[in-house]
Structure formats: structure tokens, C-alpha cells
Scaffold this motif. Structure first.
Motif, PDB file in Angstrom:
ATOM      1  N   GLN A 221       0.835  -1.211   0.000  1.00 53.12           N
ATOM      2  CA  GLN A 221       0.000   0.000   0.000  1.00 53.12           C
ATOM      3  C   GLN A 221       0.865   1.255   0.000  1.00 53.12           C
ATOM      4  O   GLN A 221       0.596   2.200  -0.753  1.00 53.12           O
ATOM      5  CB  GLN A 221      -0.924  -0.004   1.218  1.00 53.12           C
ATOM      6  CG  GLN A 221      -1.870   1.193   1.266  1.00 53.12           C
ATOM      7  CD  GLN A 221      -2.823   1.125   2.452  1.00 53.12           C
ATOM      8  OE1 GLN A 221      -2.828   0.154   3.195  1.00 53.12           O
ATOM      9  NE2 GLN A 221      -3.612   2.157   2.634  1.00 53.12           N
TER      10      GLN A 221
ATOM     11  N   GLU B  24       1.082   4.042  -3.066  1.00 50.00           N
ATOM     12  CA  GLU B  24       0.703   5.442  -2.840  1.00 50.00           C
ATOM     13  C   GLU B  24       1.865   6.379  -3.159  1.00 50.00           C
ATOM     14  O   GLU B  24       1.670   7.470  -3.701  1.00 50.00           O
ATOM     15  CB  GLU B  24       0.251   5.629  -1.399  1.00 50.00           C
ATOM     16  CG  GLU B  24      -1.101   4.978  -1.090  1.00 50.00           C
ATOM     17  CD  GLU B  24      -1.482   5.115   0.377  1.00 50.00           C
ATOM     18  OE1 GLU B  24      -0.650   5.636   1.168  1.00 50.00           O
ATOM     19  OE2 GLU B  24      -2.616   4.722   0.737  1.00 50.00           O
TER      20      GLU B  24
ATOM     21  N   ASP C 276      -1.993   2.086  -8.436  1.00 50.54           N
ATOM     22  CA  ASP C 276      -3.044   1.318  -7.768  1.00 50.54           C
ATOM     23  C   ASP C 276      -3.229  -0.002  -8.515  1.00 50.54           C
ATOM     24  O   ASP C 276      -3.781  -0.020  -9.618  1.00 50.54           O
ATOM     25  CB  ASP C 276      -4.359   2.110  -7.755  1.00 50.54           C
ATOM     26  CG  ASP C 276      -5.483   1.359  -7.034  1.00 50.54           C
ATOM     27  OD1 ASP C 276      -5.223   0.257  -6.503  1.00 50.54           O
ATOM     28  OD2 ASP C 276      -6.610   1.885  -6.999  1.00 50.54           O
TER      29      ASP C 276
END
Length: 342
Positions: A38, A42, A47
Motif C-alpha cells: 500500500q 501510494e 493502484d
């Protein structure tokens, strides 16, 4: 190029996710790895769950371990060629560089078999035949070039690039290898590398139609990518709804204000005006070219100021447009900047 980095990041994220799902990583470490996925996504704006982004960035069917394996094999070959070889290795190398006539004949038959498999679109069998031919005669660049074509047909473009390089190591003037390499890079959307490969081949064979086509197609892709990154034209540089020199003409301003949703007299409130890029650009240019001084010395502007001070409110845009003096001022300002609109 930002897309290159994001492609690498997506490949890393896919590798980490696969390591979780296939049991490579212990279950106790799953949570930490998921947090890492994650955070990395970011940080680079990637994504893995965005289907549109995945379509743009995915290198499938290649994978990160597959690419790394090709790199290690290439490094091993280059390293072994550069290092001083032991006598046994030298002997093996010498025998590889000087295949017997029987080996050459057998290798040629295997090449023909590989070509037949290519015609039948049995790419795995073609790769196998070319590999056997290379085992018998590793001095013929055609075998590596043909195997590169088979790898590309099987959508293993990284292996195709590796084989094309090997063919060029054997024969730097082998133009078909440049064509194979350019095609593989093109399929990987590495258009700058594709263009370089096609151009090198074209320098050797200026009349080669395939190489010419490759150069043209690569340039088109690069130009398209460059134009998609071009900034939108600003109000200051002119465009739709602008007058001479890029200044918004009065008719455009009237339509823009529309007389509704603003302050007194049908004008927009001050915050709306300050946030309008066309108005701000016009004001800056007026101040730079003396337009503001002419504006403040205009009798109509003084009358408008007196009307506001006496509580009469701001005149509507239609009233301002009907004033010849204000229109004349706008025309003078437009001429002062020169015709530069679209």
C-alpha cells in the motif's frame, strides 16, 4: 519517463502480492507486506486494483522474476566471455566456434523445422528447434534471430531482445536482428529504444522497407506521447473566446458573465472575478501596457465609480458593452498587444 517507473512499481507490487498468495512469505509476515504494498503504491501513484492503470502499465505476460532471470543469464554470458577462461572452458569455446560440417548440416535442418513450426504458429516447438540448432552451431546469427522472432510471437519480448543482441554480437551488420529488437521494444511500448534499434538497422540497409516502417511508427508513437503531455493553452496565449493579442473580447466576457449568479447589476462578485484566469491575464497585460492608466482616465469609468459611491450599484455588462468609450479602450488595448489570437 514516468510510465517506466510506474511499470516497474506495478511489477514489484505484483511480485509481492504473488509472494503472499503462493506461500513464499510466511503468514506472520503477510500484514507487514500488505502495508508495504500500500505504501509503495501510494508513493508512486500506482493502484494495482485500477483496471485502466493496469492496462497501461502491465508488462504481462512477462513478470519481474522472468525479466530478472533474463538479466542474470545475460550477465553470466557476458561475464564468462570477458573473464579469462580455463583451458577446459577455452577448449569448449573453441569447439563451439568451430562446428563440424555435420553439425552445421544438422543445425540447418533444425532451423528449417523451426521455420515450419513458425508457419504453423507453433511457437513453443519453433523455439525448441532453434535452440537445438544453436546447441549444434552457436556461430550462426540467423538461429538467434529466428528464435528472437519466435519469442516475440509467443509474447516473450524480453527473451527476443536478448536473442537479438546475441545475433548482433556474432554479426554487428546483421540488419534483421535490429528489426527483431526494434519490434520487441515496440511491443513493450519502449518506443525510444525501438526507434534506436530501427535506425541502427536502417543505417546499414537504407532501402529496407520494414526498418523504414519501424522508424516511422516509433516516431509517431513518441510524438503522440509528447503531445498528450503538452499543457493546455492558457488564456494569456489566446484561444477560443479571445480577441486580438489574446485579450478576451467583450462579447466573450458578456457571455461568460451571463448577468446571473453574481453581484449587483448582473456582475459576478469580486471573488469570482479574481478566480477567472482570463480576467486576471487581461488585468496583468493592461497594467504592463498602460491600459490601466487609460482606463482610469476614461470619463465613463469615473461615472461608473461615482454611481457606485452614491449607492447606485454596479452597471450590468450589457450597459458596459453599449458604452462606445469602453469598447474603444478595449480595441486600443488589443492593437497595443498586436494580433496574436487564434
Amino acid at each position: 519517463m514516468a510510465d517506466k517507473k510506474q511499470k516497474l512499481v506495478l511489477s514489484i507490487l505484483d511480485f509481492l502480492s504473488q509472494s503472499i498468495s503462493d506461500g513464499t512469505v510466511k503468514s506472520d509476515d503477510h500484514e507487514g507486506l500488505e502495508v508495504a504494498i500500500q505504501c509503495i503504491g501510494e508513493a508512486f501513484g500506482v493502484d494495482p486494483n485500477d483496471s485502466q492503470q493496469r492496462d497501461r502499465l502491465s508488462i504481462a505476460p512477462a513478470t519481474l522474476p522472468n525479466i530478472f532471470d533474463v538479466y542474470l543469464k545475460t550477465k553470466e554470458r557476458v561475464g564468462s566471455g570477458a573473464a579469462p577462461a580455463a583451458s577446459a572452458s577455452a577448449s569448449a569455446s573453441t569447439s563451439a566456434k568451430t562446428p563440424s560440417a555435420a553439425d552445421k548440416a544438422a543445425a540447418d535442418k533444425l532451423k528449417q523445422a523451426g521455420n515450419s513450426h513458425m508457419s504453423a504458429k507453433d511457437y513453443a516447438a519453433a523455439i525448441e528447434s532453434y535452440t537445438k540448432a544453436i546447441a549444434l552451431d552457436a556461430t550462426n546469427p540467423v538461429y538467434f534471430s529466428n528464435r528472437a522472432a519466435a519469442h516475440s510471437s509467443a509474447e516473450d519480448h524480453y527473451s527476443a531482445i536478448d536473442d537479438a543482441r546475441k545475433a548482433l554480437e556474432l554479426d554487428p551488420n546483421f540488419t534483421k536482428a535490429y528489426s527483431r529488437m526494434g519490434h520487441a521494444y515496440f511491443c513493450l511500448e519502449e518506443y525510444d529504444e525501438a526507434l534506436s534499434a530501427f535506425q541502427k538497422g536502417l543505417a546499414l540497409d537504407p532501402n529496407n522497407a520494414n526498418l523504414k516502417s519501424g522508424v516511422e511508427n516509433s516516431r509517431q508513437k513518441l510524438n503522440k506521447a509528447g503531445s498528450s503531455l503538452s499543457p493546455e493553452p492558457s488564456a494569456r496565449s489566446g484561444g477560443a473566446g479571445t480577441g486580438a493579442g489574446g485579450m478576451p473580447d467583450l462579447a466573450s466576457l458578456a457571455g461568460m458573465f451571463g448577468g446571473g449568479g453574481g453581484g449587483g447589476g448582473g456582475m459576478p462578485d469580486l471573488s469570482a472575478m479574481m478566480n477567472n484566469p482570463q480576467l486576471m491575464a487581461m488585468a496583468e497585460q493592461m497594467m504592463a501596457n498602460g491600459g490601466m492608466e487609460r482606463l482610469m482616465s476614461n470619463p465613463s469609468v469615473r461615472q461608473m465609480a461615482e454611481r457606485m459611491q452614491s449607492g447606485g450599484g454596479m452597471p450590468s455588462m450589457s450597459e458596459m458593452m453599449s458604452d462606445p468609450a469602453l469598447r474603444d479602450l478595449a480595441n486600443q488595448y488589443g492593437r497595443g498587444r498586436g494580433a496574436g489570437g487564434v
